[in-house]
Structure formats: structure tokens, C-alpha cells
Design an enzyme around this catalytic site. Structure first.
Site, PDB file in Angstrom:
ATOM      1  N   ASP A  47       0.928  -1.317  -0.223  1.00 48.54           N
ATOM      2  CA  ASP A  47      -0.042  -0.083  -0.173  1.00 48.54           C
ATOM      3  C   ASP A  47       0.819   1.357   0.042  1.00 48.54           C
ATOM      4  O   ASP A  47       1.743   1.533   0.979  1.00 48.54           O
ATOM      5  CB  ASP A  47      -1.026   0.037   1.308  1.00 48.54           C
ATOM      6  CG  ASP A  47      -2.042   1.072   1.191  1.00 48.54           C
ATOM      7  OD1 ASP A  47      -2.418   1.239  -0.070  1.00 48.54           O
ATOM      8  OD2 ASP A  47      -2.717   1.442   2.070  1.00 48.54           O
ATOM      9  N   HIS A  63      -3.940  13.859   0.338  1.00 45.25           N
ATOM     10  CA  HIS A  63      -4.124  12.985   1.494  1.00 45.25           C
ATOM     11  C   HIS A  63      -3.046  12.990   2.540  1.00 45.25           C
ATOM     12  O   HIS A  63      -3.211  13.246   3.905  1.00 45.25           O
ATOM     13  CB  HIS A  63      -4.365  11.698   1.136  1.00 45.25           C
ATOM     14  CG  HIS A  63      -4.407  10.657   2.282  1.00 45.25           C
ATOM     15  ND1 HIS A  63      -5.431  10.563   3.148  1.00 45.25           N
ATOM     16  CD2 HIS A  63      -3.517   9.809   2.495  1.00 45.25           C
ATOM     17  CE1 HIS A  63      -5.344   9.459   4.167  1.00 45.25           C
ATOM     18  NE2 HIS A  63      -4.201   8.909   3.834  1.00 45.25           N
ATOM     19  N   GLU A  73     -10.446   3.956   3.091  1.00 46.15           N
ATOM     20  CA  GLU A  73      -9.424   4.862   2.178  1.00 46.15           C
ATOM     21  C   GLU A  73      -9.834   4.223   0.730  1.00 46.15           C
ATOM     22  O   GLU A  73      -9.749   3.242   0.224  1.00 46.15           O
ATOM     23  CB  GLU A  73      -8.044   4.340   2.559  1.00 46.15           C
ATOM     24  CG  GLU A  73      -7.528   4.797   3.681  1.00 46.15           C
ATOM     25  CD  GLU A  73      -5.983   4.917   3.867  1.00 46.15           C
ATOM     26  OE1 GLU A  73      -5.471   3.935   3.404  1.00 46.15           O
ATOM     27  OE2 GLU A  73      -5.834   5.647   4.935  1.00 46.15           O
ATOM     28  N   GLU A  81      -9.056   4.249  -2.679  1.00 43.36           N
ATOM     29  CA  GLU A  81      -7.678   3.850  -3.509  1.00 43.36           C
ATOM     30  C   GLU A  81      -8.014   3.235  -4.969  1.00 43.36           C
ATOM     31  O   GLU A  81      -8.914   2.561  -5.109  1.00 43.36           O
ATOM     32  CB  GLU A  81      -6.652   2.958  -2.581  1.00 43.36           C
ATOM     33  CG  GLU A  81      -6.412   3.566  -1.263  1.00 43.36           C
ATOM     34  CD  GLU A  81      -5.202   2.821  -0.590  1.00 43.36           C
ATOM     35  OE1 GLU A  81      -4.474   2.318  -1.385  1.00 43.36           O
ATOM     36  OE2 GLU A  81      -5.125   3.023   0.451  1.00 43.36           O
ATOM     37  N   ASP A 110      -8.856   0.296   1.656  1.00 42.18           N
ATOM     38  CA  ASP A 110      -8.029  -0.162   2.416  1.00 42.18           C
ATOM     39  C   ASP A 110      -8.682   0.188   4.071  1.00 42.18           C
ATOM     40  O   ASP A 110      -8.114   1.292   4.306  1.00 42.18           O
ATOM     41  CB  ASP A 110      -6.764   0.766   2.453  1.00 42.18           C
ATOM     42  CG  ASP A 110      -5.543   0.180   3.354  1.00 42.18           C
ATOM     43  OD1 ASP A 110      -5.639  -0.989   3.873  1.00 42.18           O
ATOM     44  OD2 ASP A 110      -4.927   0.932   3.723  1.00 42.18           O
ATOM     45  N   ARG A 136      -7.929   4.044  12.685  1.00 43.06           N
ATOM     46  CA  ARG A 136      -7.323   5.087  12.924  1.00 43.06           C
ATOM     47  C   ARG A 136      -6.871   5.157  14.453  1.00 43.06           C
ATOM     48  O   ARG A 136      -5.549   5.490  14.657  1.00 43.06           O
ATOM     49  CB  ARG A 136      -7.975   6.439  12.639  1.00 43.06           C
ATOM     50  CG  ARG A 136      -8.694   6.394  11.375  1.00 43.06           C
ATOM     51  CD  ARG A 136      -7.545   6.767  10.207  1.00 43.06           C
ATOM     52  NE  ARG A 136      -8.089   6.601   8.948  1.00 43.06           N
ATOM     53  CZ  ARG A 136      -7.249   6.423   7.908  1.00 43.06           C
ATOM     54  NH1 ARG A 136      -6.086   6.013   7.966  1.00 43.06           N
ATOM     55  NH2 ARG A 136      -7.829   6.671   6.645  1.00 43.06           N
ATOM     56  N   GLN A 176      -4.034   2.566  14.530  1.00 45.04           N
ATOM     57  CA  GLN A 176      -3.050   2.903  13.789  1.00 45.04           C
ATOM     58  C   GLN A 176      -2.249   3.975  14.590  1.00 45.04           C
ATOM     59  O   GLN A 176      -0.894   3.848  14.546  1.00 45.04           O
ATOM     60  CB  GLN A 176      -3.347   3.710  12.541  1.00 45.04           C
ATOM     61  CG  GLN A 176      -2.409   4.107  11.501  1.00 45.04           C
ATOM     62  CD  GLN A 176      -2.986   4.533  10.000  1.00 45.04           C
ATOM     63  OE1 GLN A 176      -4.355   4.590  10.234  1.00 45.04           O
ATOM     64  NE2 GLN A 176      -2.195   5.066   9.285  1.00 45.04           N
ATOM     65  N   LYS A 224      -4.400  -2.089   9.697  1.00 46.85           N
ATOM     66  CA  LYS A 224      -4.584  -2.218   8.245  1.00 46.85           C
ATOM     67  C   LYS A 224      -4.891  -3.520   7.838  1.00 46.85           C
ATOM     68  O   LYS A 224      -5.263  -3.942   6.555  1.00 46.85           O
ATOM     69  CB  LYS A 224      -3.589  -1.596   7.276  1.00 46.85           C
ATOM     70  CG  LYS A 224      -2.985  -0.311   7.525  1.00 46.85           C
ATOM     71  CD  LYS A 224      -4.094   0.797   6.899  1.00 46.85           C
ATOM     72  CE  LYS A 224      -3.642   2.222   6.979  1.00 46.85           C
ATOM     73  NZ  LYS A 224      -4.151   2.771   6.115  1.00 46.85           N
ATOM     74  N   THR A 236      -9.141  -5.456   3.199  1.00 46.89           N
ATOM     75  CA  THR A 236      -8.957  -4.453   2.082  1.00 46.89           C
ATOM     76  C   THR A 236      -9.726  -5.065   1.099  1.00 46.89           C
ATOM     77  O   THR A 236      -9.794  -6.146   0.742  1.00 46.89           O
ATOM     78  CB  THR A 236      -7.505  -4.411   1.603  1.00 46.89           C
ATOM     79  OG1 THR A 236      -6.570  -3.999   2.613  1.00 46.89           O
ATOM     80  CG2 THR A 236      -7.476  -3.817   0.513  1.00 46.89           C
ATOM     81  N   GLU A 292     -10.234  12.445   6.902  1.00 41.93           N
ATOM     82  CA  GLU A 292     -10.072  13.967   6.399  1.00 41.93           C
ATOM     83  C   GLU A 292     -11.585  14.536   6.140  1.00 41.93           C
ATOM     84  O   GLU A 292     -11.564  15.713   6.483  1.00 41.93           O
ATOM     85  CB  GLU A 292      -9.595  13.520   4.947  1.00 41.93           C
ATOM     86  CG  GLU A 292      -8.203  13.001   4.888  1.00 41.93           C
ATOM     87  CD  GLU A 292      -7.771  12.685   3.309  1.00 41.93           C
ATOM     88  OE1 GLU A 292      -7.861  11.420   3.274  1.00 41.93           O
ATOM     89  OE2 GLU A 292      -7.311  13.638   2.852  1.00 41.93           O
TER      90      GLU A 292
END
Lengths: 417, 417
Positions: free
Chosen positions: A125, A132, A198, A200, A230, A234, A237, A250, A254, A355
Site C-alpha cells: 500500500d 491526503h 480509504e 484507492e 483499505d 485510526r 494505527q 490495516k 482490504t 479527512e
């Protein structure tokens, strides 16, 4: 390039994600049948195992389409990929000679279940979206230190977990993990309260390599693309990522969209890289348009909460793959490279809830009056994308996932001291 | 437990790494033959494919030993692993009934080439050695911030690259990479000048899982152990690792010793965990001795440069695996978990050149008058390890690698713009 017309009438609509121009590769089953390779055309799926058995397509001496993944075809290399697309186009184009032989092997998509389209060898990844990286960096380290010092020089990335990659539609269980609140002296083990998506783009390596390869070679080695979510915890993380990077945050899952859109189908949508603030070293320079113009969006319970475009990426998949090989790292057929979250410049262009809600400080207002900082149990998140041609689209098929509540007791029924 | 005597006389020496107590699993070939499964006994290898074909061992309805990896056997589960060891012990013990039938299937190790003993599904590298983490942290962040805040609470780790795992004896090509010197404003692309080893123990997952498992369950799921050298380009690592962790710096190669030592063979060498400075959360607590007392050493061109012990690890492989599953991460047969560098408290106990030369500031003096800060081209690095029983050893077989010069032009002959 205009719409290429097919005798499969549903493929000739400006709204279908799967016109003859696309021909994406998936794996499907009907009822209790064995999963097998298929190609989407309009509202139908061409049963590739059946078409091969009928002698209408022959790629190799051994069957290529009866196993439930496209790795066998990838293994045959770019010349065979091109031959396959040419033959599929011949068979499905308006006025094709073999319409009557092919028609019995079309299955309505509504009757089919879709499976993982390929075996993921390894999953990497990246973090190639500048908006971002800037947003996350600003939240975590302040605006002055938003972009890490290496960011403008290499497409930084980390190895993910291939075993956790699932196909669209797979339910996602909210994870447990070790979490330490900013106000707490010690961590605790609890379900994630800041579970996120996420948005992607995923690139699939179709040609193996060992040793450094150029960006041009890397571009040629990519078989196709999928949308990729993904899922990210948070809070897990934030506690675990220093200094070795994301790991369990993570590893829950996915999700990828079920159809591999061939790189060849995206050729008309190549576009130039964004302005380089700092010149890249020669081995990472692209020598042609290697980004793609693909409008993308995110839905939460069917409401669109973000819209962006794959061209917002600072580094192309080809640059990511080239960087991946610099150390001599062997790349294999079926390696999956996630781009990193694709956000745009405005709030409505952000590809993660982190975000969109600015770390929970500015919860997102939904049309139904609810608000969201992060995902709530039962929420269904969707990624959507389609390149826009002249009267046609190259669609990816949606990448959907519904979040289930965390397990009540994750150690139920296990051996303990 | 004393030495178990075998009718294979070379297995009865106190010096052999492979007495009947050990029975480690490898893959070998002789001349141009196909690689197949074998078990080391003294100076010989028992040809498992031949023994199975002769009907002397039957684990399953289908052949388990003719493919060149042990994943098929792992797939059969712990009860079959125990049955296999019991049967091997019966066949090879002094006074065995079937000596004459078995003897023809013994091959001298000197005639055999060893191969990767299993297919690596995914590779994870932990950081579970406290002396190492403290040394590296002190060099990079100062003594006050040496251990990251999470370090005493979870066995932190990162996903590595399974495709880069090679068997002992494979030559290692010094990598190129992006490097930024402390005195330089911009990075450059160059061969690594700080190429290093990491002395680790590798644990192999033999039972799949999905969802959090306890430490006790994790311990039961481990099939066996190997020595593991996680080759590391420190200059590439220093530039790339923030904030996503090590990536290309660790992707050139990871070498493993050729024999999988079964967890069962290490049972007599279990020992307690070191003192816990901070209590672990319940899900990470071990409920018995899950560390191993295994003396380990590093050689550079045959000179011993470090000696340490696997019991120096702060977290056991079982704790690493348990943590790995907390998020719901699916674990598969053949997953390889590196322990992280195993250093001890003194300078002579350090498992990497980075620590031995203190980042190059205190070059290591070799017996031949040379010095080393990091690996030089042509150097052969070796990892060695053997648990010490009462008149016998449980040896791993050496993990060797010679470093070749970097490629002159890594992009030679490739497509460029």
C-alpha cells in the site's frame, strides 16, 4: 475513441460501465456451480471457461479459464493479453461472425455471484496522494511538518497483508485492537472507535521481475486496475505506527472491486502527472502520461460523501512499481499495489472519513440528518469509479462493504492459561 | 531428556546438530533430481518421498513428501505432526525393526543440495528484542526516547516481503536505493553503503486462523522455527522509514536456515519470559514458558563476532502471532514471523553490525587486522544456533550468505523514455 458497438445490446448504452471498450476480467459462479473466469459485457458475463471449452478462444495448450482466478492468463504475458482482447472484441462486436456460437455462453450478471478475480501474491500500500498526505500530516504533525521529508522524492509505501484482501460485498467485522487515548496513561484492548475507509486505486502486477526496472517497464508490467478500499482503524494505527508503520490497523480487510479493468482499456484516459515541486531522480521520472483520468466517488449508505479523480495522485502506479523494485525486491504475478488514499483539494474531494471529518472535529452532516466522524455499525461504504469516454464509460463495478459490530468476546471458546 | 540413540551412528554424537531428538524438516536434491522433502539425521538425510513411496510412512491418502515444500504436511495439522515425529522416531531409533527397509533411503548430506523448506505465504518481521530496540532507539532518537511508547505494550512489527525470502547459501546482491546523507540537501540513487544483517529467529505458522487467538492457541499453531537473517540497508532505511516503516531497505533478501526445527523438538528448551517492566494486557499474557533457551552466534568470514541467546527476546513468537491476529487478520499455513534482532546486554551480544559498530562510530576490529562498520563486498555472514541438551544439541543448520557487489548499472538494457 467512440463507443465500440456490440451485438450484446445492453453494452451499447452510454450508462453501462461495461461496453465493448472495457471487457473487464472477473470470476463468477451461478447457483452452486464452481467459480470460473468471466468477462463483463453490458449486463451480461461471458463465461470464459465455456467459451474456451467450445474452442472459441484458445490462449494456451492447457485451459486458462476454468480455475477461479486470472493469474493463469497474466502468466502468459502481454502479447497474449493483447491477443485475448483482440479475440474478445472480434467475438462480441456488432456483426461478429460467431454470434450464434457465443450467445449461449452469456450469463446475466443479476444471476451471478462475483468472487475474488485473482490470487493476491502480496499486497503493498502506497501513500501517493498529496492532498491526503498533506491532510493527514497536518492533523498528526502540524501544517509545517505535514509532508514527510522523503515524500516529494519517493512514493513511500508499506507492505500490507495479502490474506486480508476480499472482494466487494464481503462484510467487514469491526476490529479489536490495542488503543491508547491521548488522555490515558496506559493502552486498553477494545473495539476500534475510529474505523475508516480509504479510497484507492489498486494496480495488479502481471509480469514478474527481479531487480530494478524503469518506470516505462513497470508501466508495461501492469495487467490492470481495481478500486480498492483499505479499511483502516485510526485509533489502532495512531498507537502502533511508530516507528515501524501501519500493521494491525490495516490488517482487518482490504476490499477490491470485482472486475479487473485491463490497462489496455484505460489507454484513452492516460493523462500527465501533476506538477513536480521537486524534480524526481532519473530512475523515477515518467517519460509519458502514466496517470489516469478516472472520476471516483465514495458513498455512505448510498449518499455520495466525496468525489475525486485518480489523476490527483502525485505518483503513478508505474512509479510505485518501479520504486518497489529498486532494492532488487522480486515482484510476482498477482502482486497488488494500492495507490494510497486519493483526495482532491477541496473538502468534498477527500477519500477518507479521517479527512472528511477532520479527525472527528468536524463531523460530516448526512442528508438524513445524521452525522458521521467515523464508520458506525451497519454502515455500508461504497467506492465507485468510471473513466468518461465520448458516449461511453470504462467502469470498475462498485466496491462495497458493510461494517458489522465487533465481536463481543474475541477469545470465546479458546484455550487460555 | 538425554540423547535419544539412533542406528544412524553419526546421529549419536554430542556434536551433531541433528540427533534423533531433533529430526528437522528440509527440502533437498541430489545431482539433477527433483527437490523433495527430507529429514536430517546425523550426517544423513532421510528421503521422505522415497520412504513414503515404500509405504514406511503414510500420513494421508495423497503423497505429502514429493512436492518440494513442507506446507502439505503442515496443512494436516498438529495431530499428524505428532504422528509423523513418533513414526520417524520409531523408524530411526536404535533397535528399530525396519532398519533394512529404511537404510537405502538415507542420503549423505555432503551429496545433497538444500532448497527452501517451505512456501512462504507472507512474511512479518517483529522487533521483539529489547536490547536491540534500545540500542537502535538510542542511536536514532537519544537514550531518553530509545524505546517507542508502544514497545513495552505490544510486540510491534511490520509486514515484510515473502518473495524475497531465500534459503541459506543464496548469494545476496548489495542493493541500490534512494539515500540522503545527513549533510546533503537532496537524496541520491546509489548502492547501499550501510548494508547489514539482523540475527533473528523465524517462526512458521502451521495452523490457519481468522480472528483473535490467545497466546496459548498461537503457541500451539506454530509448526517450527528457523534462523533468519533480515538483510537491512540502513542508509535506505533511515531515509524511507518515516512514517510508514521499513520497505525497500528490507526487501532485497531475507535468508533462512535450511532446516525447520519442529516446535516439538524445542520443548525441553522452553524458558520463562524476561521480567515485564509493565504488565501486559490480558490478551498478550503468556501462561507458561513460551520462550526458548537457544544459544546463537554470528560469524563474519568464519570469525565469531557476536554471541547471544533466543531467550533475550522480550516477546515470544506465540505473543507475536497472537498480536498479529487481534485485528482479525487471517493467518495462513506457511506464514513466517521474524522475531526481530536478538541482542544481549553486552557489546559482544549484539545481533547486527549497526549495533556492533555503533552506527559506524566504533568499527569492529577483526582478528585478521581488518575493521568493519558494515558489510563489505565478498563478506560471508553466518548465523548459527543450537539448543544445548544433556549430551546432545538441537541444531538449526547454518544460515549463510555472501554479499556480491552492487550492479554497475541497474537499468542496463531496459526501456527508457
Amino acid at each position: 475513441m467512440p463507443l465500440m458497438r456490440s451485438w450484446v445490446s445492453s453494452a451499447n448504452s452510454a450508462e453501462t460501465p461495461f461496453p465493448l471498450n472495457n471487457l473487464p476480467y472477473g470470476v463468477f459462479s451461478v447457483g452452486g456451480d464452481e467459480p470460473r473466469c468471466g468477462v463483463a459485457i453490458g449486463e451480461m458475463i461471458l463465461d470464459m471457461a465455456a467459451v474456451e471449452e467450445a474452442g472459441l478462444i484458445t490462449l494456451d495448450e492447457v485451459p486458462c479459464f476454468e480455475l477461479p482466478f486470472w493469474n493463469e492468463v497474466m502468466d502468459l504475458g502481454p502479447e497474449v493479453w493483447a491477443r485475448l482482447r483482440a479475440r474478445l472484441t472480434d467475438l462480441l462486436a456488432e456483426g461478429a461472425a460467431e454470434t450464434e456460437q457465443v450467445a449461449p455462453h452469456l450469463v446475466p450478471q443479476t444471476e451471478a455471484q462475483l468472487h475474488m478475480p485473482f490470487l493476491v501474491s502480496e499486497f503493498t500500500d502506497f501513500y501517493a496522494g498529496k492532498h491526503h498526505a498533506t491532510n493527514v500530516g497536518t492533523m498528526f504533525r502540524g501544517a509545517e511538518n505535514a509532508l514527510p521529508p522523503n515524500w516529494l522524492h519517493i512514493p513511500i509505501g508499506y507492505n500490507g497483508r495479502a490474506s486480508s484482501v476480499v472482494v466487494s460485498g464481503t462484510a467487514i467485522r469491526r476490529p479489536w485492537g490495542q488503543i491508547k487515548g491521548a488522555d490515558h496513561a496506559l493502552p486498553r484492548f477494545a473495539p476500534s472507535e475510529r474505523f475508516d475507509i480509504e479510497l484507492e486505486l489498486g494496480a495488479i502486477v502481471g509480469v514478474p521481475s527481479q531487480g530494478p526496472i524503469s518506470v516505462a517497464q513497470a508501466d508495461a508490467n501492469i495487467f490492470g486496475y481495481v478500486l480498492l478500499n483499505d479499511w483502516s482503524a485510526r485509533d489502532i494505527q495512531a498507537w502502533e505506527y511508530q516507528p515501524l508503520g501501519p500493521f494491525q490497523s490495516k490488517a482487518t480487510a482490504t476490499s477490491i472491486s470485482p472486475w479487473i479493468v485491463a490497462a489496455a482499456a484505460l489507454e484513452p484516459f492516460r493523462c500527465a502527472a501533476p506538477h513536480r515541486e521537486v524534480a524526481l531522480l532519473p530512475h523515477l521520472q515518467d517519460d509519458g502520461p502514466m496517470h489516469y483520468d478516472i472520476p471516483l466517488s465514495v458513498t455512505l449508505n448510498s449518499e455520495t460523501i466525496a468525489q475525486t479523480n485518480a489523476r490527483e495522485l502525485y505518483y503513478s502506479a508505474a512509479q510505485q512499481l518501479a520504486h518497489h523494485t529498486t532494492s532488487g525486491c522480486p515482484m510476482r504475478v498477482g502482486d497488488l499495489l494500492g495507490s494510497g488514499t486519493i483526495s482532491g483539494p477541496e473538502r468534498g474531494n477527500r477519500g477518507s472519513l479521517l479527512e472528511l471529518s477532520w479527525g472527528g472535529k468536524e463531523p460530516l452532516a448526512l442528508a438524513n440528518g445524521e452525522t458521521r466522524s467515523f464508520i458506525e455499525d451497519g454502515d455500508t461504504l461504497g467506492l465507485h469509479g468510471a473513466a468518461q469516454g465520448d458516449g461511453f464509460q470504462i467502469g470498475f463495478g462498485d466496491c462495497m462493504g458493510t461494517v458489522l459490530p465487533a465481536l463481543e468476546d474475541p477469545y470465546k471458546g479458546q484455550t487460555h492459561g
